[in-house]
Design an enzyme around this catalytic site. Sequence first.
Site, mmCIF file in Angstrom:
data_model
loop_
_atom_site.group_PDB
_atom_site.id
_atom_site.type_symbol
_atom_site.label_atom_id
_atom_site.label_comp_id
_atom_site.label_asym_id
_atom_site.label_seq_id
_atom_site.Cartn_x
_atom_site.Cartn_y
_atom_site.Cartn_z
ATOM 1 N N LEU A 23 0.841 -1.194 0.000
ATOM 2 C CA LEU A 23 0.000 0.000 0.000
ATOM 3 C C LEU A 23 0.883 1.254 0.000
ATOM 4 O O LEU A 23 0.723 2.141 -0.842
ATOM 5 C CB LEU A 23 -0.915 -0.024 1.238
ATOM 6 C CG LEU A 23 -1.830 1.183 1.437
ATOM 7 C CD1 LEU A 23 -2.820 1.338 0.292
ATOM 8 C CD2 LEU A 23 -2.603 1.071 2.762
ATOM 9 N N THR A 24 1.845 1.299 0.918
ATOM 10 C CA THR A 24 2.653 2.503 1.121
ATOM 11 C C THR A 24 3.500 2.848 -0.116
ATOM 12 O O THR A 24 4.053 1.966 -0.760
ATOM 13 C CB THR A 24 3.591 2.299 2.333
ATOM 14 O OG1 THR A 24 2.802 1.889 3.442
ATOM 15 C CG2 THR A 24 4.352 3.558 2.678
ATOM 16 N N ARG A 59 -4.343 -4.388 12.468
ATOM 17 C CA ARG A 59 -3.874 -3.539 13.575
ATOM 18 C C ARG A 59 -4.040 -4.258 14.907
ATOM 19 O O ARG A 59 -3.253 -4.071 15.832
ATOM 20 C CB ARG A 59 -4.697 -2.248 13.623
ATOM 21 C CG ARG A 59 -4.145 -1.208 12.710
ATOM 22 C CD ARG A 59 -4.990 0.021 12.593
ATOM 23 N NE ARG A 59 -4.469 0.783 11.470
ATOM 24 C CZ ARG A 59 -5.170 1.579 10.691
ATOM 25 N NH1 ARG A 59 -6.467 1.748 10.921
ATOM 26 N NH2 ARG A 59 -4.598 2.217 9.702
ATOM 27 N N GLY A 115 23.641 -2.224 32.992
ATOM 28 C CA GLY A 115 24.564 -2.394 31.866
ATOM 29 C C GLY A 115 24.221 -3.612 31.023
ATOM 30 O O GLY A 115 24.361 -3.599 29.792
ATOM 31 N N GLU A 119 1.437 -0.097 9.887
ATOM 32 C CA GLU A 119 -0.021 -0.254 9.850
ATOM 33 C C GLU A 119 -0.747 0.938 10.463
ATOM 34 O O GLU A 119 -1.777 0.786 11.118
ATOM 35 C CB GLU A 119 -0.422 -1.576 10.520
ATOM 36 C CG GLU A 119 0.317 -2.711 9.851
ATOM 37 C CD GLU A 119 -0.195 -4.081 10.155
ATOM 38 O OE1 GLU A 119 -1.272 -4.181 10.750
ATOM 39 O OE2 GLU A 119 0.482 -5.033 9.774
ATOM 40 N N THR A 139 0.642 4.864 11.993
ATOM 41 C CA THR A 139 1.418 5.309 13.165
ATOM 42 C C THR A 139 0.475 5.599 14.340
ATOM 43 O O THR A 139 -0.751 5.680 14.172
ATOM 44 C CB THR A 139 2.173 6.612 12.833
ATOM 45 O OG1 THR A 139 1.196 7.622 12.532
ATOM 46 C CG2 THR A 139 3.115 6.450 11.658
ATOM 47 N N SER A 140 1.079 5.809 15.509
ATOM 48 C CA SER A 140 0.266 6.135 16.688
ATOM 49 C C SER A 140 -0.525 7.429 16.468
ATOM 50 O O SER A 140 -1.666 7.559 16.925
ATOM 51 C CB SER A 140 1.163 6.273 17.921
ATOM 52 O OG SER A 140 1.633 5.008 18.289
HETATM 53 C C1 LIG Z 1 9.505 -2.120 8.982
HETATM 54 C C2 LIG Z 1 8.351 -1.588 8.193
HETATM 55 C C3 LIG Z 1 7.524 -2.472 7.504
HETATM 56 C C4 LIG Z 1 6.456 -1.991 6.738
HETATM 57 N N1 LIG Z 1 5.688 -2.884 6.012
HETATM 58 C C5 LIG Z 1 4.750 -2.417 5.161
HETATM 59 C C6 LIG Z 1 4.054 -3.318 4.292
HETATM 60 O O1 LIG Z 1 4.267 -4.540 4.315
HETATM 61 N N2 LIG Z 1 3.143 -2.788 3.416
HETATM 62 C C7 LIG Z 1 2.893 -1.453 3.368
HETATM 63 O O2 LIG Z 1 2.060 -1.055 2.548
HETATM 64 N N3 LIG Z 1 3.524 -0.580 4.176
HETATM 65 C C8 LIG Z 1 4.465 -1.017 5.076
HETATM 66 N N4 LIG Z 1 5.150 -0.143 5.892
HETATM 67 C C9 LIG Z 1 4.875 1.288 5.780
HETATM 68 C C10 LIG Z 1 4.186 1.874 6.996
HETATM 69 O O3 LIG Z 1 2.851 1.447 7.034
HETATM 70 C C11 LIG Z 1 4.336 3.404 6.887
HETATM 71 O O4 LIG Z 1 5.713 3.699 7.114
HETATM 72 C C12 LIG Z 1 3.464 4.138 7.882
HETATM 73 O O5 LIG Z 1 2.106 3.999 7.545
HETATM 74 C C13 LIG Z 1 3.811 5.642 7.949
HETATM 75 O O6 LIG Z 1 3.873 6.191 6.675
HETATM 76 P P1 LIG Z 1 5.147 7.103 6.270
HETATM 77 O O7 LIG Z 1 6.366 6.300 6.570
HETATM 78 O O8 LIG Z 1 4.959 7.561 4.885
HETATM 79 O O9 LIG Z 1 5.122 8.324 7.261
HETATM 80 P P2 LIG Z 1 4.275 9.670 7.047
HETATM 81 O O10 LIG Z 1 2.907 9.363 6.625
HETATM 82 O O11 LIG Z 1 5.069 10.584 6.175
HETATM 83 O O12 LIG Z 1 4.261 10.242 8.526
HETATM 84 C C14 LIG Z 1 5.316 11.075 9.047
HETATM 85 C C15 LIG Z 1 4.911 11.531 10.434
HETATM 86 O O13 LIG Z 1 3.709 12.306 10.357
HETATM 87 C C16 LIG Z 1 2.771 11.821 11.292
HETATM 88 N N5 LIG Z 1 1.398 12.018 10.824
HETATM 89 C C17 LIG Z 1 0.844 11.511 9.701
HETATM 90 N N6 LIG Z 1 -0.448 11.861 9.619
HETATM 91 C C18 LIG Z 1 -0.712 12.610 10.698
HETATM 92 C C19 LIG Z 1 -1.885 13.277 11.186
HETATM 93 N N7 LIG Z 1 -3.038 13.231 10.547
HETATM 94 N N8 LIG Z 1 -1.781 13.953 12.337
HETATM 95 C C20 LIG Z 1 -0.606 14.022 13.001
HETATM 96 N N9 LIG Z 1 0.533 13.418 12.604
HETATM 97 C C21 LIG Z 1 0.471 12.720 11.470
HETATM 98 C C22 LIG Z 1 3.113 10.339 11.403
HETATM 99 O O14 LIG Z 1 2.593 9.798 12.607
HETATM 100 C C23 LIG Z 1 4.613 10.383 11.399
HETATM 101 O O15 LIG Z 1 5.066 10.687 12.678
HETATM 102 C C24 LIG Z 1 6.192 -0.606 6.692
HETATM 103 C C25 LIG Z 1 7.016 0.274 7.402
HETATM 104 C C26 LIG Z 1 8.078 -0.196 8.144
HETATM 105 C C27 LIG Z 1 8.949 0.783 8.891
#
Ligand SMILES: Cc1cc2nc3c(=O)[nH]c(=O)nc-3n(C[C@H](O)[C@H](O)[C@H](O)COP(=O)(O)OP(=O)(O)OC[C@H]3O[C@@H](n4cnc5c(N)ncnc54)[C@H](O)[C@@H]3O)c2cc1C
Length: 386
Positions: free
Chosen positions: A129-130, A248, A345, A368, A370-371
């Site tokens: 998705l991402t 989730r 330690g 899935e 972020t918080s």
């Molecule tokens: C190890 C790992 C495995 C993953 N596996 C998959 C996978 O299998 N398939 C897949 O599709 N994706 C996967 N992901 C992607 C993951 O779901 C995304 O990284 C995540 O959803 C956050 O998207 P982003 O990295 O683009 O951060 P961004 O969307 O750019 O967010 C950046 C910051 O902005 C904050 N933010 C965003 N929206 C808001 C809001 N409305 N209000 C306040 N703050 C906000 C976020 O919390 C974060 O702190 C994976 C990521 C990791 C690290």
Amino acid sequence: MPEFPEIRLTQEHADLKKWARDFANREVLPLAEKIDRSDEYPFALEKKMGEYGLLGISVPKEYGGLGMDLTGAVIVGEEIARASLSASFIMGVQNGLAGSALSLYGSDDQKSKYLPGLVKGDIIGAYGLTEPGAGSDAAGISTKAEKQGDSYVINGSKIFITKGAVADLLVFFARTGTAEDGAAGISAFVVEKGTPGFRVGQKLEVMGARGTATAELVFENCRIPAENLVGHEGDGFLIAMVILGKSRIGAAAAAVGIAEAALDQSLDYAVKRKIFGRPLSKQGVIRFMLADMATRTKAAKLLTYHAATLHDSGEEFMKEAAMAKYFASETAVWVAERAIQIHGGYGVSRALPLERYMRDAKILDIVEGTSEVQRWILSKELLDGE
Ligand SMILES: Cc1cc2nc3c(=O)[nH]c(=O)nc-3n(C[C@H](O)[C@H](O)[C@H](O)COP(=O)(O)OP(=O)(O)OC[C@H]3O[C@@H](n4cnc5c(N)ncnc54)[C@H](O)[C@@H]3O)c2cc1C
């Protein structure tokens, strides 16, 4: 730590829990450190999980799965994550993301073609998705799927895809409508490894859930047959959100597993470690720290099982899934950090798994949704009635 009596498992679930813990201790725990350090994908372990049915817990029995409810998947996810988050990711993506998307929305042909292989581990599945430009804002994806006769031509890329570097099959989301269509212009598809124009891009090294072959996936004029559409055109965003809502709860369960492992080891260490002539567990500060760790872990577990129970009884569960996901992942980070503190330690040394727990837990705070995204979902529901 004693089981929480508040979570009353059925006999079937209790048996599953015992069985999953035995499997985790026997087959997963001995490999956990190597997977983390080497960052190498554990193909043999995945195959073993397939032999034991763990890759298809929620997949219907007619396709070789165990056909269990979400509570079953939560129980197993928690137990496997106690040993290794990486192993629980490998299992969760197969069962809860790729497997669930096809079980719920795939055509009969797609189900019979892919599900039995996913369940056995003969087909490695991933879920894309991402994108580089759209993570939290999933409705903003720009990968394009253009209908040409009886095919779709795909252009774009996906990022941070768990198992991406090794996947045989990707369930992915692309835009069949225009950018102005927003969420309504997104559709779901499957693509097989080896399809011309589909390739693994950059491999990504991440701090936790290591050894899960996280990668970028690239589509360049990739032509797939029209029957690779999952569901109907325009259903993609709904499919993505339903699947993510369920998974989730799985992510929350993995976080609970990490918190429990960190707490167990801290309780044990506090009793054994002598300091100023008496056990660490006699120090008031440490006792209170352990009390807080146990309380937060229990609260996370109750939220998680409550969300799974709501799902399994056909009730609305998205709000509780969001609560469980962010509370449990933040709890796991916090409990792992406290566990390190209690171990002094030794806690920061790589001889113990506590620093791995902290790195792994942090990943759960991001994946899935972020918080912040979970809080955003909740606040919209609480304040705007959405
Ligand atoms: C190890 C790992 C495995 C993953 N596996 C998959 C996978 O299998 N398939 C897949 O599709 N994706 C996967 N992901 C992607 C993951 O779901 C995304 O990284 C995540 O959803 C956050 O998207 P982003 O990295 O683009 O951060 P961004 O969307 O750019 O967010 C950046 C910051 O902005 C904050 N933010 C965003 N929206 C808001 C809001 N409305 N209000 C306040 N703050 C906000 C976020 O919390 C974060 O702190 C994976 C990521 C990791 C690290």
